[in-house]
Design a protein around this motif. Structure first.
Motif, PDB file in Angstrom:
ATOM      1  N   LEU A  72     -10.121   0.835  24.505  1.00 20.56           N
ATOM      2  CA  LEU A  72      -9.674   0.317  23.248  1.00 20.56           C
ATOM      3  C   LEU A  72      -8.725   1.461  22.548  1.00 20.56           C
ATOM      4  N   ALA A  75      -5.496   2.058  24.452  1.00 17.27           N
ATOM      5  CA  ALA A  75      -4.732   0.944  24.565  1.00 17.27           C
ATOM      6  C   ALA A  75      -4.056   0.847  23.062  1.00 17.27           C
ATOM      7  N   TYR A  76      -4.951   1.089  22.125  1.00 18.06           N
ATOM      8  CA  TYR A  76      -4.279   1.131  20.531  1.00 18.06           C
ATOM      9  C   TYR A  76      -2.975   2.110  20.548  1.00 18.06           C
ATOM     10  N   CYS A  79       0.102   1.110  22.152  1.00 14.56           N
ATOM     11  CA  CYS A  79       0.878   0.060  21.514  1.00 14.56           C
ATOM     12  C   CYS A  79       1.408   1.036  20.238  1.00 14.56           C
ATOM     13  N   SER A 166      -0.190  -6.359  18.365  1.00 14.32           N
ATOM     14  CA  SER A 166      -1.552  -6.336  19.369  1.00 14.32           C
ATOM     15  C   SER A 166      -2.401  -4.949  19.018  1.00 14.32           C
ATOM     16  N   ILE A 170      -6.461  -4.786  18.510  1.00 19.98           N
ATOM     17  CA  ILE A 170      -7.077  -3.613  19.250  1.00 19.98           C
ATOM     18  C   ILE A 170      -7.905  -2.785  18.508  1.00 19.98           C
ATOM     19  N   TYR A 174     -12.041  -1.800  18.066  1.00 15.81           N
ATOM     20  CA  TYR A 174     -12.472  -0.656  18.262  1.00 15.81           C
ATOM     21  C   TYR A 174     -13.348  -0.054  16.949  1.00 15.81           C
TER      22      TYR A 174
END
Length: 311
Positions: A72, A75-76, A79, A166, A170, A174
């Motif tokens: 997470l 991914a954050y 992004c 997104s 995310i 988290y």
């Protein structure tokens, strides 16, 4: 100075650093490319965090936290950094940041859906609506033709806005999951290392190369961005351990305002009236969402109300 006050000040400094440093990430992406620039920033951040917090002892961390939290977090950060890097202009990167700052609203909604918190719907719903209207105002840049301008702005660069939106979702996941699976551990340095590694892998396999703009100024901004991001996370970690969480939470919701101010100073951009109206709406909406959970908590737990009033 008492430890709680000092730690709360650390949190205030962290909020200000984050508000400024993400605009520096935009400049780094202009100098070294969206992916290469982000990879360099997170590499420097990982180095600074290790120097600040020490080498992470992986064996001490819960495996669930390392896997779920790591995925997470990476991914954050991907992004967030790529949404800034792929923005068409500096003005658009400032808009993208405000979309990312919807994460407090999503965090509150996630906590309610997962039954971690209760909320007063009479305050929560207006807060959510106001925050989303604020984002529309920020992105549209036009108060007179809000819907048309909003759609045209999104259409001009859907990737950046989708990444930012997104990322907000995310990060909310988290925030809601980490407390329950981390067992009080902090793997932030390890997560930054994973983020840098992922970005370097993406850079290598896509073969995007660098802009090769290694000047004194570009490297200086790179070091500021990487070091600032690491310092912000390091100070925030200290703040949430010993600081006043009520003050810290309220202060963090003013990040969009600070971000807009630093955007005009660092990126030398002129932001529209619609932008500032939208930023104000996002901030107030986020505060209302947060306040809705506090009202519900105090209604069901009057003892906590007394404790909060004595802080």
């Amino acid at each position: 100075m008492p430890s709680q006050y000092r730690s709360t000040i650390y949190g205030a400094i962290a909020v200000l650093i984050w508000s400024a440093v993400l605009h520096l990430v935009r400049i780094v992406s202009e100098d070294f490319g969206p992916i290469g620039g982000a990879a360099l920033v997170y590499t420097y951040s990982a180095i600074f965090l290790i120097a600040f917090l020490g080498l992470p002892k992986i064996k001490l961390f819960p495996k669930k936290y390392l896997f779920i939290g790591g995925v997470l977090f990476v991914a954050y950060e991907l992004c967030l950094s790529l949404s800034l890097g792929f923005a068409n202009s500096r003005e658009q990167s400032a808009q993208v940041l405000i979309v990312n700052y919807l994460w407090p609203v999503f965090t509150v909604l996630g906590a309610i859906l997962s039954k971690q918190n209760r909320a007063q719907l009479g305050v929560l719903i207006p807060g959510c609506i106001l925050a989303f209207i604020g984002v529309c105002l920020v992105v549209s840049d036009d108060l007179t033709s809000l819907v048309t301008s909003f759609l045209l702005s999104i259409k001009s660069n859907p990737l950046s806005f989708l990444l930012a939106f997104s990322g907000a979702i995310i990060w909310a996941f988290y925030c809601n999951l980490t407390k329950s699976i981390a067992d009080g551990k902090n793997a932030i340095a390890f997560f930054f290392f994973l983020t840098a590694l992922t970005l370097w892998g993406k850079w290598y396999f896509l073969d995007v190369g660098f802009n090769h703009n290694f000047t004194f100024l570009s490297v200086f901004v790179l070091v500021l961005a990487g070091g600032g991001m690491a310092l912000g996370y390091g100070l925030w970690n200290k703040a949430i351990i010993n600081g006043n969480m009520i003050i810290l939470a309220a202060m963090s919701y003013f990040t969009p305002v600070f971000s807009g101010i630093f955007g005009t100073l660092i990126l030398n951009i002129k932001l529209t009236q619609s932008f500032w109206v939208g930023v104000t709406a996002v901030t107030i909406g986020s505060l209302l969402c947060w306040q809705s959970t506090r009202i519900a908590t105090h209604q069901t737990n009057p003892v906590q109300t007394v404790l909060d009033n004595t802080e």
